[in-house]
Structures are given as C-alpha cells and as structure tokens.
Write an enzyme that holds these catalytic residues in place. Structure first.
Site, short mmCIF file in Angstrom:
data_model
loop_
_atom_site.label_atom_id
_atom_site.label_comp_id
_atom_site.label_asym_id
_atom_site.label_seq_id
_atom_site.Cartn_x
_atom_site.Cartn_y
_atom_site.Cartn_z
N GLU A 1 78.71 53.60 -10.18
CA GLU A 1 77.61 54.57 -10.20
C GLU A 1 78.10 55.92 -9.70
OE1 GLU A 1 74.45 53.12 -7.66
OE2 GLU A 1 74.88 51.11 -8.34
N CYS B 1 63.47 103.69 1.80
CA CYS B 1 64.92 103.43 1.80
C CYS B 1 65.44 103.44 0.35
CB CYS B 1 65.19 102.07 2.44
SG CYS B 1 66.91 101.56 2.28
N LYS C 1 78.23 58.93 -7.24
CA LYS C 1 77.90 59.11 -5.83
C LYS C 1 77.12 60.41 -5.71
CE LYS C 1 79.45 58.59 -1.13
NZ LYS C 1 78.60 59.64 -0.59
N CYS D 1 65.34 96.19 6.80
CA CYS D 1 65.11 97.63 6.90
C CYS D 1 63.63 97.82 6.60
CB CYS D 1 65.95 98.36 5.86
SG CYS D 1 65.42 100.06 5.64
N ASP E 1 74.99 63.49 -4.42
CA ASP E 1 75.16 64.30 -3.23
C ASP E 1 73.81 64.86 -2.78
OD1 ASP E 1 76.39 65.53 -1.17
OD2 ASP E 1 77.29 67.14 -2.35
N ARG F 1 67.65 57.80 6.65
CA ARG F 1 68.64 56.83 7.14
C ARG F 1 68.64 56.80 8.67
NH1 ARG F 1 74.22 57.20 8.14
NH2 ARG F 1 75.26 55.20 7.83
N CYS G 1 69.97 100.35 8.99
CA CYS G 1 70.16 100.02 7.58
C CYS G 1 71.33 100.82 7.02
CB CYS G 1 68.86 100.34 6.82
SG CYS G 1 69.09 100.32 5.04
N SER H 1 76.94 52.76 5.67
CA SER H 1 77.62 53.81 4.91
C SER H 1 78.75 53.17 4.12
CB SER H 1 78.12 54.90 5.85
OG SER H 1 78.96 54.30 6.79
N LYS I 1 86.07 58.97 -3.89
CA LYS I 1 85.76 60.40 -3.81
C LYS I 1 86.65 61.20 -4.76
CE LYS I 1 82.83 60.95 -0.37
NZ LYS I 1 83.12 61.72 0.74
N CYS J 1 70.00 103.70 4.50
CA CYS J 1 69.20 104.88 4.87
C CYS J 1 69.33 105.28 6.32
CB CYS J 1 67.72 104.63 4.53
SG CYS J 1 66.96 103.39 5.60
N TYR K 1 48.06 68.35 -20.03
CA TYR K 1 48.26 67.70 -18.73
C TYR K 1 47.33 68.35 -17.69
CZ TYR K 1 50.64 66.04 -14.51
OH TYR K 1 50.93 65.48 -13.29
N ASP K 2 47.31 69.69 -17.66
CA ASP K 2 46.45 70.39 -16.70
C ASP K 2 44.99 70.01 -16.89
OD1 ASP K 2 48.66 71.59 -15.75
OD2 ASP K 2 48.32 73.55 -16.68
N TYR L 1 69.28 53.54 -6.14
CA TYR L 1 70.52 52.82 -6.38
C TYR L 1 70.62 51.43 -5.76
CZ TYR L 1 71.64 55.68 -2.22
OH TYR L 1 71.60 56.32 -1.03
S1 IVH Z 1 75.06 52.45 -2.25
C1 IVH Z 1 76.23 50.35 1.88
N1 IVH Z 1 75.10 54.08 -4.23
O1 IVH Z 1 76.37 57.44 -0.02
C2 IVH Z 1 75.76 51.64 1.37
N2 IVH Z 1 75.13 55.02 -2.05
O2 IVH Z 1 78.14 56.46 2.35
C3 IVH Z 1 75.12 51.44 0.07
N3 IVH Z 1 75.15 57.46 -2.03
O3 IVH Z 1 74.14 57.08 2.59
C4 IVH Z 1 74.86 52.71 -0.57
N4 IVH Z 1 75.11 57.72 -4.22
O4 IVH Z 1 73.27 58.28 0.60
C5 IVH Z 1 75.10 53.97 -2.90
N5 IVH Z 1 75.11 55.38 -6.15
C6 IVH Z 1 75.11 55.28 -4.81
C7 IVH Z 1 75.12 56.41 -3.98
C8 IVH Z 1 75.14 56.23 -2.59
C9 IVH Z 1 75.13 58.34 -3.04
C10 IVH Z 1 75.18 57.83 -0.60
C11 IVH Z 1 74.09 57.22 0.21
C12 IVH Z 1 74.73 56.64 1.41
C13 IVH Z 1 76.12 57.12 1.33
C14 IVH Z 1 77.00 56.00 1.77
#
Ligand code: IVH
Length: 690
Positions: A119, A455, A121, A450, A123, A142, A432, A87, A338, A435, A41-42, A230
């Site tokens: 899916e 030390c 969620k 420090c 983080d 966003r 420190c 959201s 959640k 020391c 690759y390099d 997503y």
């Molecule tokens: S769908 C109408 N799918 O959750 C919102 N969001 O509260 C459609 N997030 O800001 C978002 N995984 O950053 C969707 N599989 C997923 C997600 C996801 C994480 C986050 C996203 C969004 C927040 C919504």
C-alpha cells in the site's frame, strides 16, 4: 397536533433524503464520480434542513446536516485504544527489503514466495474511527499508541467517511486510516489563506493535522480533509482473513480506501509515468513483485494526487501476521519501504520581507539555486515571525530544503554544524519595508502587518488581487504593468483603472501599441461583474471567493450588503464574528464607500451571480398557497422555503404571489383586492426554476 400519517410521511421523506445525500457524498468524495449537479445536491440538502427544522425529533447525529461542525469543545477526552496503535519499522533500500523477506521466511520456516499486500504510505495523520452498532461513535488520534484523544467532532465533518454503516457491519468495528489533504485542494487552501490575509501552511500534512487538533470543529469542516482507511483496529467478529479481504470489506461498507489489484513481477511500461489504471495498492506474490511495485511507485510519486513517503509492505494473511507478532513497538509482518528523500542542501543568501495585500509582512528566504526533484529552487517562504523563530533560519545558514506538497519549497531545518560564526537571529523589521510606517504584531495573531492604508506595497497587491482572474478578471493587466502604473502615479486606487487611457499606458517604459490596446480592452471587458466577484475583488480581510459568493447570494444587491449591520451579517451562513467585524470595518469606512461610488460611476455594473439566481429562485418572496394543487400543500411550502421564500397562511399587503389551485376561494378574492399577482401551477413551476 401532528397526525400519525403526516409524521410517518415526514419520516419517510427524511430517510429518503438522507439516503440520497449519503449516496451522493460517497460518489463525490470517495469515488470521485458525482451523480448529481451541485445545484441538485444543494436542493436536497436544503429540503432536509427544512424538514428537520419542522420535525426536530427526526434529527440524529448521523444526519448529513449534523456534519457541519458543532460547538467548540473545552478539551478532547483521552481514551485508551482497545488495541495499541503501533508504528512501522522502516526500510530504505532494495537490500533492506530482501532482508525483511528473509527474516519473515525464517520465522515462518518457509521457503516459498509469500503474498505481500503493498500500500502507499500516506503522509497525513493516523486516525482510528470507531463504529458501534453501525454508528460512528468515536475517532481517536494515535496519541502515545496506547491512549488517544477523541477528535470525533472534527472527524465527523469529513464527508468521505460515512457516519453510519450498512447492517452487515459488526457490532463493534474500529477502522484505522490516514487523514489527508490532496495536493490540489491544499494549493487552493493556501491560496485562500493568503487571500484572506491568514497564515499559510507549510505542507498538506500540517494543514490536516492542525485541523484535527483544533477544538473548534468548524475549522475542520472548512478544510478539505479526506480519509483513506488501511487497517482494522479491534473489532468483533470481523469476517476477514487477509488484507485483500479487508479492502473488499471496506469497499462493501462504503469506507474509503485505495483500489487494489494483483501485481505481476514484471510490469512493463509503467515505470515512466502514472497511468490512470495504476493500482495504488497491490497484491504481490513474492518479494520481487513487491520490489517492482515499490520502484514503480517511487518513480511516479510526484504525479499522485496526495503526498506519500513510501510503500507499506504487509504480509497478506492475518493468521501469518499473528504468528509473526511484533518486535519492540512494530509488527514483524510489515515494513515501511521509504523513498529516498528528495531533499537538497543549499545556503541562505538573504531574507527578504514581502508586503502583501492585507499589509502582512512575510519573510522569504533567498537561497543559492538548488535542484530538488527536478525543479530548481531559489526561494522559500518562512511564513511569519513565529515560524521563523521555530526554525531559526539565519542568513549564511546551510539548510535542508524539500518540496512540500511537491510544489512549494520548504526549509526543513538548519544544519547547525555548518552555521558560520557571527550570524544573528532574523527579526521582521519594526517598519514596513515599502512605506516606512510602523508594522505591528497584533496580540493573539501570528502575522505582523503594515497598517498604513496608503502603503504603496499594499496598493500594488490590492490592485493585483482586484484584477486577478477570480476577481475582476482583467486578463491583460499583469503584475508588472500594475507596478509601473502605481509608480508613475497613473493609478492610485481601483477606480483609476477605469479612467486609464491608451495614451497614458503608452508613456510607460517598453509599452507597445498593441499591448496597450489589449489592456484597455480587457479593462473595459471587466466592467460587467457579478456581485460575488465584486465583493471578493475589494480585498476585505477574511473575505475569500466563497464568502463573496455567499454574501452575494444572501444580500442580492450591493446596497443590501452596504446597509447590513452586524446582526444581519451574522445571520448569513458561515459568517462568524471575525468576518463580520472585518466586513463592517471596511464597508463602513468612508474611503471604501467613496471608492465604490467612483467605481459605479466609471461604468462598473454589478449583476447577480448566475448561481444565486437559480439556487435561491424564490429568495425573499412571500407566496401564499390556496386551492387544490397537484402536490400536497406541505410539500409545496417546503419547496418555497428551500428556495429562499416564505409561505404564510394568509394574504396580506406584503404578499408577492398567490399560488391558486382549483376551488380557490376567499384568499383569491383577497389577493385580487390587494393587487397580489396570481400564479397557477405552471407559473409557479416556472418561477421556481424547475
Ligand atoms: S499500517 C502497525 N498502512 O504510518 C502499524 N500505516 O509508522 C500499522 N501509514 O502511524 C499501520 N500509510 O499513520 C499502515 N498504508 C498504510 C499507511 C500507514 C501511512 C502511517 C500510519 C502509522 C505510520 C506507521
């Protein structure tokens, strides 16, 4: 003047190289199935760079060479989202999920099971990537949901995201997803932050979000960011009617997303542990299947390679989504199920101050033991004074604790209602703790240090780093032994380790014959070291493992590095003014130079890194080409340059080799006159390592 034929050849090769690199990026970063060795690759990358240096007109913003992070920006442009970024409404229990299903059915006036696409969620940080005519032209955060900031310069550096799409992509395509750092890479990142004396991150989300918000794209380029897509934003003529079709579309266009599969209501055997085949997105018929999926994921969440905080349950059909519309700022067709937070409450019994190898003072909260997610937690780093001020953790406070990135315990917040009377803010000491010398907070930095080079804590930590696995790798020399050795004044610097005798070791408390022998053997073993490891072992600020390797590859010998001035250091890839200054400061110091001499005298021998030997097989060599050879001269020249050599047009005193094909004329005679070594084609191939 370039001939048309030569230009078109360069263009073809340029296309071919780009395509091969993109294909490998996709296989490596998205599918996790590398198709080439790092070396190969390099090589491709180096060839592309050389080609573009010769033909700058071939460079486009989509070239893989253009990902590495351009110039820092003054600010990010604010750009409205074509479609607002909403959201999700949250649900916290199985009952909530059944209510959600009922509500949706009522609005749709349906009794039959609905198809839900579930899916993870993720983080991380939400991002919208814009492709126009197949080219990445924007990437928005966003923001407030209506207007985001264009962080394109940072998002371009993420190798799992293509810079251009196949021709089947719509003229305008907006893709939304999450920027993440995987747990394993997060652990490495924090390790190297610590090693180079920089502030560590509380969790992967902070590290990812922090990188995206930096104005200097080189910071993003240096962090192991990934994206998982997503949902679609605003797009013209998107040939997609369901979320499953959307995922198929993502896959067909090389855009990274989780793999999905059908999920039956009853899934046996998957509740216990994460199996490789477990789909990380699932098409579920009816809410019962969706609930089963949610519960399965909740059970295995800690085994996933990245952090999640729930499962998003979406109506699969886009036309039904449209019918359902939204309430407040959330769609009615989806919910974020959640997980119960894996947090615990405990009391801070003390705040200790640890002194690191670079003299950094780190406050650490000591707490009454508490079990979180099956692991007992007793302390948590508070990182530095500014982080401590932000959270205002005090001795006696009740705190909410969780495991960040599933490994590192993190204090989330203080329960102020439970704060006892007469507590006071914690301030790092002005001296420190190890020391007693002054500890200083340098303007513009977050870490208090420090600055006493003698030390004892700095010595202990430097020795631990020196002996660590990725540095000198002195296997049997554990941290406790190092502390005993320095306390007994048997070891005051690195080189003392190589003068240590078994009898001296045996004077330490609880030191047995066998283990003393093992320590001596592993010290002896460590004497042969590669240059990269040796540089890293010296523990110079900002010089992590990778920088050690890069310096070794560039300078080849320790003397070469020691002789380098600022200008020469800055010529090395990835070395900026901060690292160069730190290197000069240490490498020019008479103490470190004397210490290096002592190390070499006590039998430490430094070899070239194996990798650099191959990767830069022709480093520094001057090879002149003459006569007729099996490959065109330009191509050979490119190969020489890609492998670190040069290929001037004429033979001189400084020429190392003449590569001579058939019908070699004047140059051959000249080479013989100068005593330049002659290579035939085979000899050259051997030298180039192919
Ligand atoms: S769908 C109408 N799918 O959750 C919102 N969001 O509260 C459609 N997030 O800001 C978002 N995984 O950053 C969707 N599989 C997923 C997600 C996801 C994480 C986050 C996203 C969004 C927040 C919504």
């Amino acid at each position: 003047m370039l001939s048309w034929a030569r230009m078109s050849k360069a263009k073809n090769r340029h296309n071919q190289l780009q395509q091969e690199i993109r294909e490998h990026d996709y296989k490596y970063h998205v599918l996790d199935q590398p198709s080439l060795s790092d070396f190969a690759y390099d090589q491709l990358f180096a060839e592309l760079k050389v080609l573009e240096a010769k033909h700058p007109e071939l460079i486009t913003p989509e070239s893989p060479t253009q990902r590495v992070g351009g110039q820092p920006l003054g600010s990010f442009a604010k750009i409205p989202h074509r479609k607002p970024m909403l959201s999700l409404a949250n649900t916290f229990s199985v009952e909530d999920l059944r209510d959600f299903d009922q509500r949706v059915k009522k609005v749709l006036e349906r009794d039959a099971d609905l198809s839900y696409f579930c899916e993870l969620k993720l983080d991380g940080l939400a991002i919208e990537v814009i492709y126009e005519n197949g080219k990445m032209t924007g990437a928005l955060t966003r923001g407030d949901g209506s207007v985001g900031e264009n962080v394109l310069s940072n998002v371009r550096t993420i190798r799992s995201l293509p810079l251009n799409l196949p021709v089947t992509a719509p003229a305008l395509l907006e893709v939304r997803g999450e920027v993440l750092i995987y747990k394993k890479e997060f652990a490495h990142l924090n390790e190297s932050q610590q090693e180079s004396g920089e502030a560590t991150f509380a969790n992967p989300r902070n590290a990812a979000a922090g990188a995206i918000r930096q104005l200097d794209p080189r910071i993003s380029a240096a962090r192991p960011l990934k994206v998982l897509c997503y949902s679609p934003g605003w797009s013209e003529d998107l040939p997609v009617r369901t979320q499953t079709e959307w995922f198929d579309f993502l896959n067909a266009h090389g855009l990274p997303c989780l793999k999905y599969a059908e999920w039956p209501v009853v899934q046996k055997g998957l509740k216990k542990g994460y199996k490789k085949g477990l789909p990380l997105a699932a098409l579920c018929q009816g809410i019962d299947a969706a609930i089963a999926y949610y519960e399965t994921i909740q059970n295995i969440r800690h085994q996933l390679p990245f952090d999640i905080d729930g499962v998003v349950i979406k109506i699969n059909s886009y036309s039904l989504q449209e019918t359902l519309g939204m309430v407040a700022r959330s769609p009615r067709w989806a919910t974020a199920a959640k997980f119960k937070p894996e947090q615990g409450l405990t009391v801070v019994t003390g705040i200790q101050v640890q002194v690191g190898r670079t003299g950094a003072l780190t406050p650490v909260a000591v707490m009454a033991p508490v079990k979180v997610g099956g692991v007992t937690i007793v302390n948590a780093t508070l990182h530095n004074q500014s982080e401590l001020d932000r959270k205002d953790v005090r001795v006696g406070d009740t705190v909410v604790i969780q495991r960040a990135g599933d490994v590192i315990p993190e204090i989330v917040e203080v329960v102020l209602a439970k704060r006892p009377a007469h507590t006071s803010k914690f301030k790092l000491p002005a001296k420190c703790p190890a020391c007693g010398n002054a500890a200083v907070l340098i303007e513009g930095e977050v870490v208090t240090r420090c600055v006493n080079p003698l030390c004892p804590a700095v010595l202990d930590e430097s020795l631990k780093h020196f002996a660590s696995r990725r540095a000198m790798n002195i296997e049997d020399l554990g941290d406790k032994i190092i502390e005993q050795l320095t306390k007994a004044k048997l070891v005051n610097c690195f080189s003392d380790l190589y003068r240590l005798t078994k009898d001296e070791l045996l004077t330490l408390e609880r030191q047995g014959e066998k283990s003393a022998q093992n320590i001596i053997e592993s010290i002896n073993h460590s004497r042969n070291v590669s240059l990269g490891r040796f540089i890293y072992a010296l523990g110079i600020r900002f010089v992590g493992e990778q920088t050690g390797k890069t310096l070794a590859q560039h300078f080849k010998t320790l003397d070469g590095l020691l002789a380098a001035n600022e200008e020469e250091l800055l010529q090395v890839e990835d070395i900026g003014p901060k690292i160069a200054a730190s290197l000069l400061d240490r490498l020019q110091s008479s103490e470190l130079r004397a210490e290096i001499k002592r190390l070499l005298k006590s039998g430490v021998t430094i070899a070239l890194d194996k990798n650099s030997n191959i990767a830069q097989a022709l480093q520094g060599l001057s090879i002149v080409i003459t006569g007729t050879l099996p490959r065109p001269r330009d191509e050979i020249k490119d190969q020489i340059i890609a492998l670190g050599g040069k290929s001037p047009g004429s033979v001189g005193k400084s020429t190392d080799y003449l590569l001579a094909g058939s019908d070699a004329g004047l140059k051959l005679a000249k080479a013989e006159e100068f005593g330049v070594k002659i290579l035939d084609w085979e000899g050259f191939q051997k030298l180039a390592g192919s």
